[in-house]
Design a protein around this motif. Structure first.
Motif, PDB file in Angstrom:
ATOM      1  N   CYS A   1      35.810  18.926   9.091  1.00 54.69           N
ATOM      2  CA  CYS A   1      34.511  18.612   8.897  1.00 54.69           C
ATOM      3  C   CYS A   1      34.381  17.494   7.573  1.00 54.69           C
ATOM      4  CB  CYS A   1      33.814  19.812   8.655  1.00 54.69           C
ATOM      5  SG  CYS A   1      32.149  19.484   7.962  1.00 54.69           S
TER       6      CYS A   1
ATOM      7  N   HIS B   1      32.384  17.058   5.482  1.00 53.02           N
ATOM      8  CA  HIS B   1      31.876  17.492   4.210  1.00 53.02           C
ATOM      9  C   HIS B   1      33.273  18.265   3.417  1.00 53.02           C
ATOM     10  CE1 HIS B   1      29.563  21.014   1.792  1.00 53.02           C
ATOM     11  NE2 HIS B   1      29.758  19.753   1.177  1.00 53.02           N
ATOM     12  N   ARG B   2      33.748  19.245   3.780  1.00 53.67           N
ATOM     13  CA  ARG B   2      34.725  19.632   3.022  1.00 53.67           C
ATOM     14  C   ARG B   2      36.183  20.215   3.980  1.00 53.67           C
ATOM     15  NH1 ARG B   2      32.102  22.562  -2.013  1.00 53.67           N
ATOM     16  NH2 ARG B   2      30.964  20.767  -2.972  1.00 53.67           N
TER      17      ARG B   2
ATOM     18  N   GLY C   1      36.116  22.001   6.860  1.00 51.59           N
ATOM     19  CA  GLY C   1      36.069  22.884   7.740  1.00 51.59           C
ATOM     20  C   GLY C   1      36.664  22.730   8.879  1.00 51.59           C
TER      21      GLY C   1
ATOM     22  N   CYS D   1      29.771  23.586  11.749  1.00 53.47           N
ATOM     23  CA  CYS D   1      30.978  24.096  11.121  1.00 53.47           C
ATOM     24  C   CYS D   1      31.002  25.601  10.418  1.00 53.47           C
ATOM     25  CB  CYS D   1      31.054  22.926   9.905  1.00 53.47           C
ATOM     26  SG  CYS D   1      32.185  23.225   8.597  1.00 53.47           S
TER      27      CYS D   1
ATOM     28  N   LEU E   1      32.282  26.697   7.766  1.00 55.99           N
ATOM     29  CA  LEU E   1      32.287  26.658   6.340  1.00 55.99           C
ATOM     30  C   LEU E   1      30.659  26.670   5.729  1.00 55.99           C
ATOM     31  CD1 LEU E   1      35.426  24.966   4.888  1.00 55.99           C
ATOM     32  CD2 LEU E   1      35.028  27.200   5.575  1.00 55.99           C
ATOM     33  N   HIS E   2      29.865  25.629   5.998  1.00 55.91           N
ATOM     34  CA  HIS E   2      28.513  25.552   5.487  1.00 55.91           C
ATOM     35  C   HIS E   2      27.549  25.044   6.833  1.00 55.91           C
ATOM     36  CE1 HIS E   2      31.643  24.388   2.553  1.00 55.91           C
ATOM     37  NE2 HIS E   2      31.047  25.444   1.935  1.00 55.91           N
TER      38      HIS E   2
ATOM     39  N   TRP F   1      27.056  22.805   8.675  1.00 55.58           N
ATOM     40  CA  TRP F   1      26.657  21.487   9.167  1.00 55.58           C
ATOM     41  C   TRP F   1      26.782  21.266  10.678  1.00 55.58           C
ATOM     42  CZ3 TRP F   1      28.046  16.949   5.392  1.00 55.58           C
ATOM     43  CH2 TRP F   1      27.601  17.052   4.048  1.00 55.58           C
TER      44      TRP F   1
HETATM   45  S1  FES Z   1      33.036  21.827   5.142  1.00 49.60           S
HETATM   46 FE1  FES Z   1      31.755  21.602   7.010  1.00 49.60          FE
HETATM   47  S2  FES Z   1      29.624  22.051   6.149  1.00 49.60           S
HETATM   48 FE2  FES Z   1      30.990  22.159   4.462  1.00 49.60          FE
END
Ligand code: FES
Length: 102
Positions: free
Chosen positions: A38, A40-41, A43, A57, A59-60, A62
């Protein structure tokens, strides 16, 4: 390169393409490929919930369209997509834009 039997019961697999982990999803009989990280971070999208063509995702949450890589929650955010083609039992994933010759 992977083969169709690499797909799990949900029609998913993770393959390496030029050192990049790529998540494969089979939806409605067609395969789609996105980077398994992902934006973002990082995931693992391969482990996310899939609703239609949208993977969330793990993790969060998205949401990313696995056909385009676009994130509907954050305009301008996109996960890389890869061309994918099936030849016989083989899954061919392009490293950059075009599907490699078998
Ligand atoms: S790592 Fe995917 S939404 Fe945060």
């Amino acid at each position: 390169m992977a083969t169709l039997d690499a797909l799990d019961a949900r029609g998913r697999a993770v393959v390496q393409v030029d050192g990049v982990a790529v998540a494969l999803f089979r939806v409605n009989g067609e395969l789609h490929a996105v980077a398994d990280a992902c934006p973002h971070r990082a995931g693992p999208l391969s482990e996310g919930d899939l609703v239609g063509y949208v993977v969330h995702c793990p993790l969060h949450t998205w949401p990313f369209d696995i056909r385009t890589g676009l994130c509907s929650r954050h305009p301008g955010v996109r996960v890389p997509t890869f061309e994918v083609r099936v030849q016989g039992q083989h899954i061919l994933v392009a490293a950059s834009g075009s599907v490699p010759a078998p």
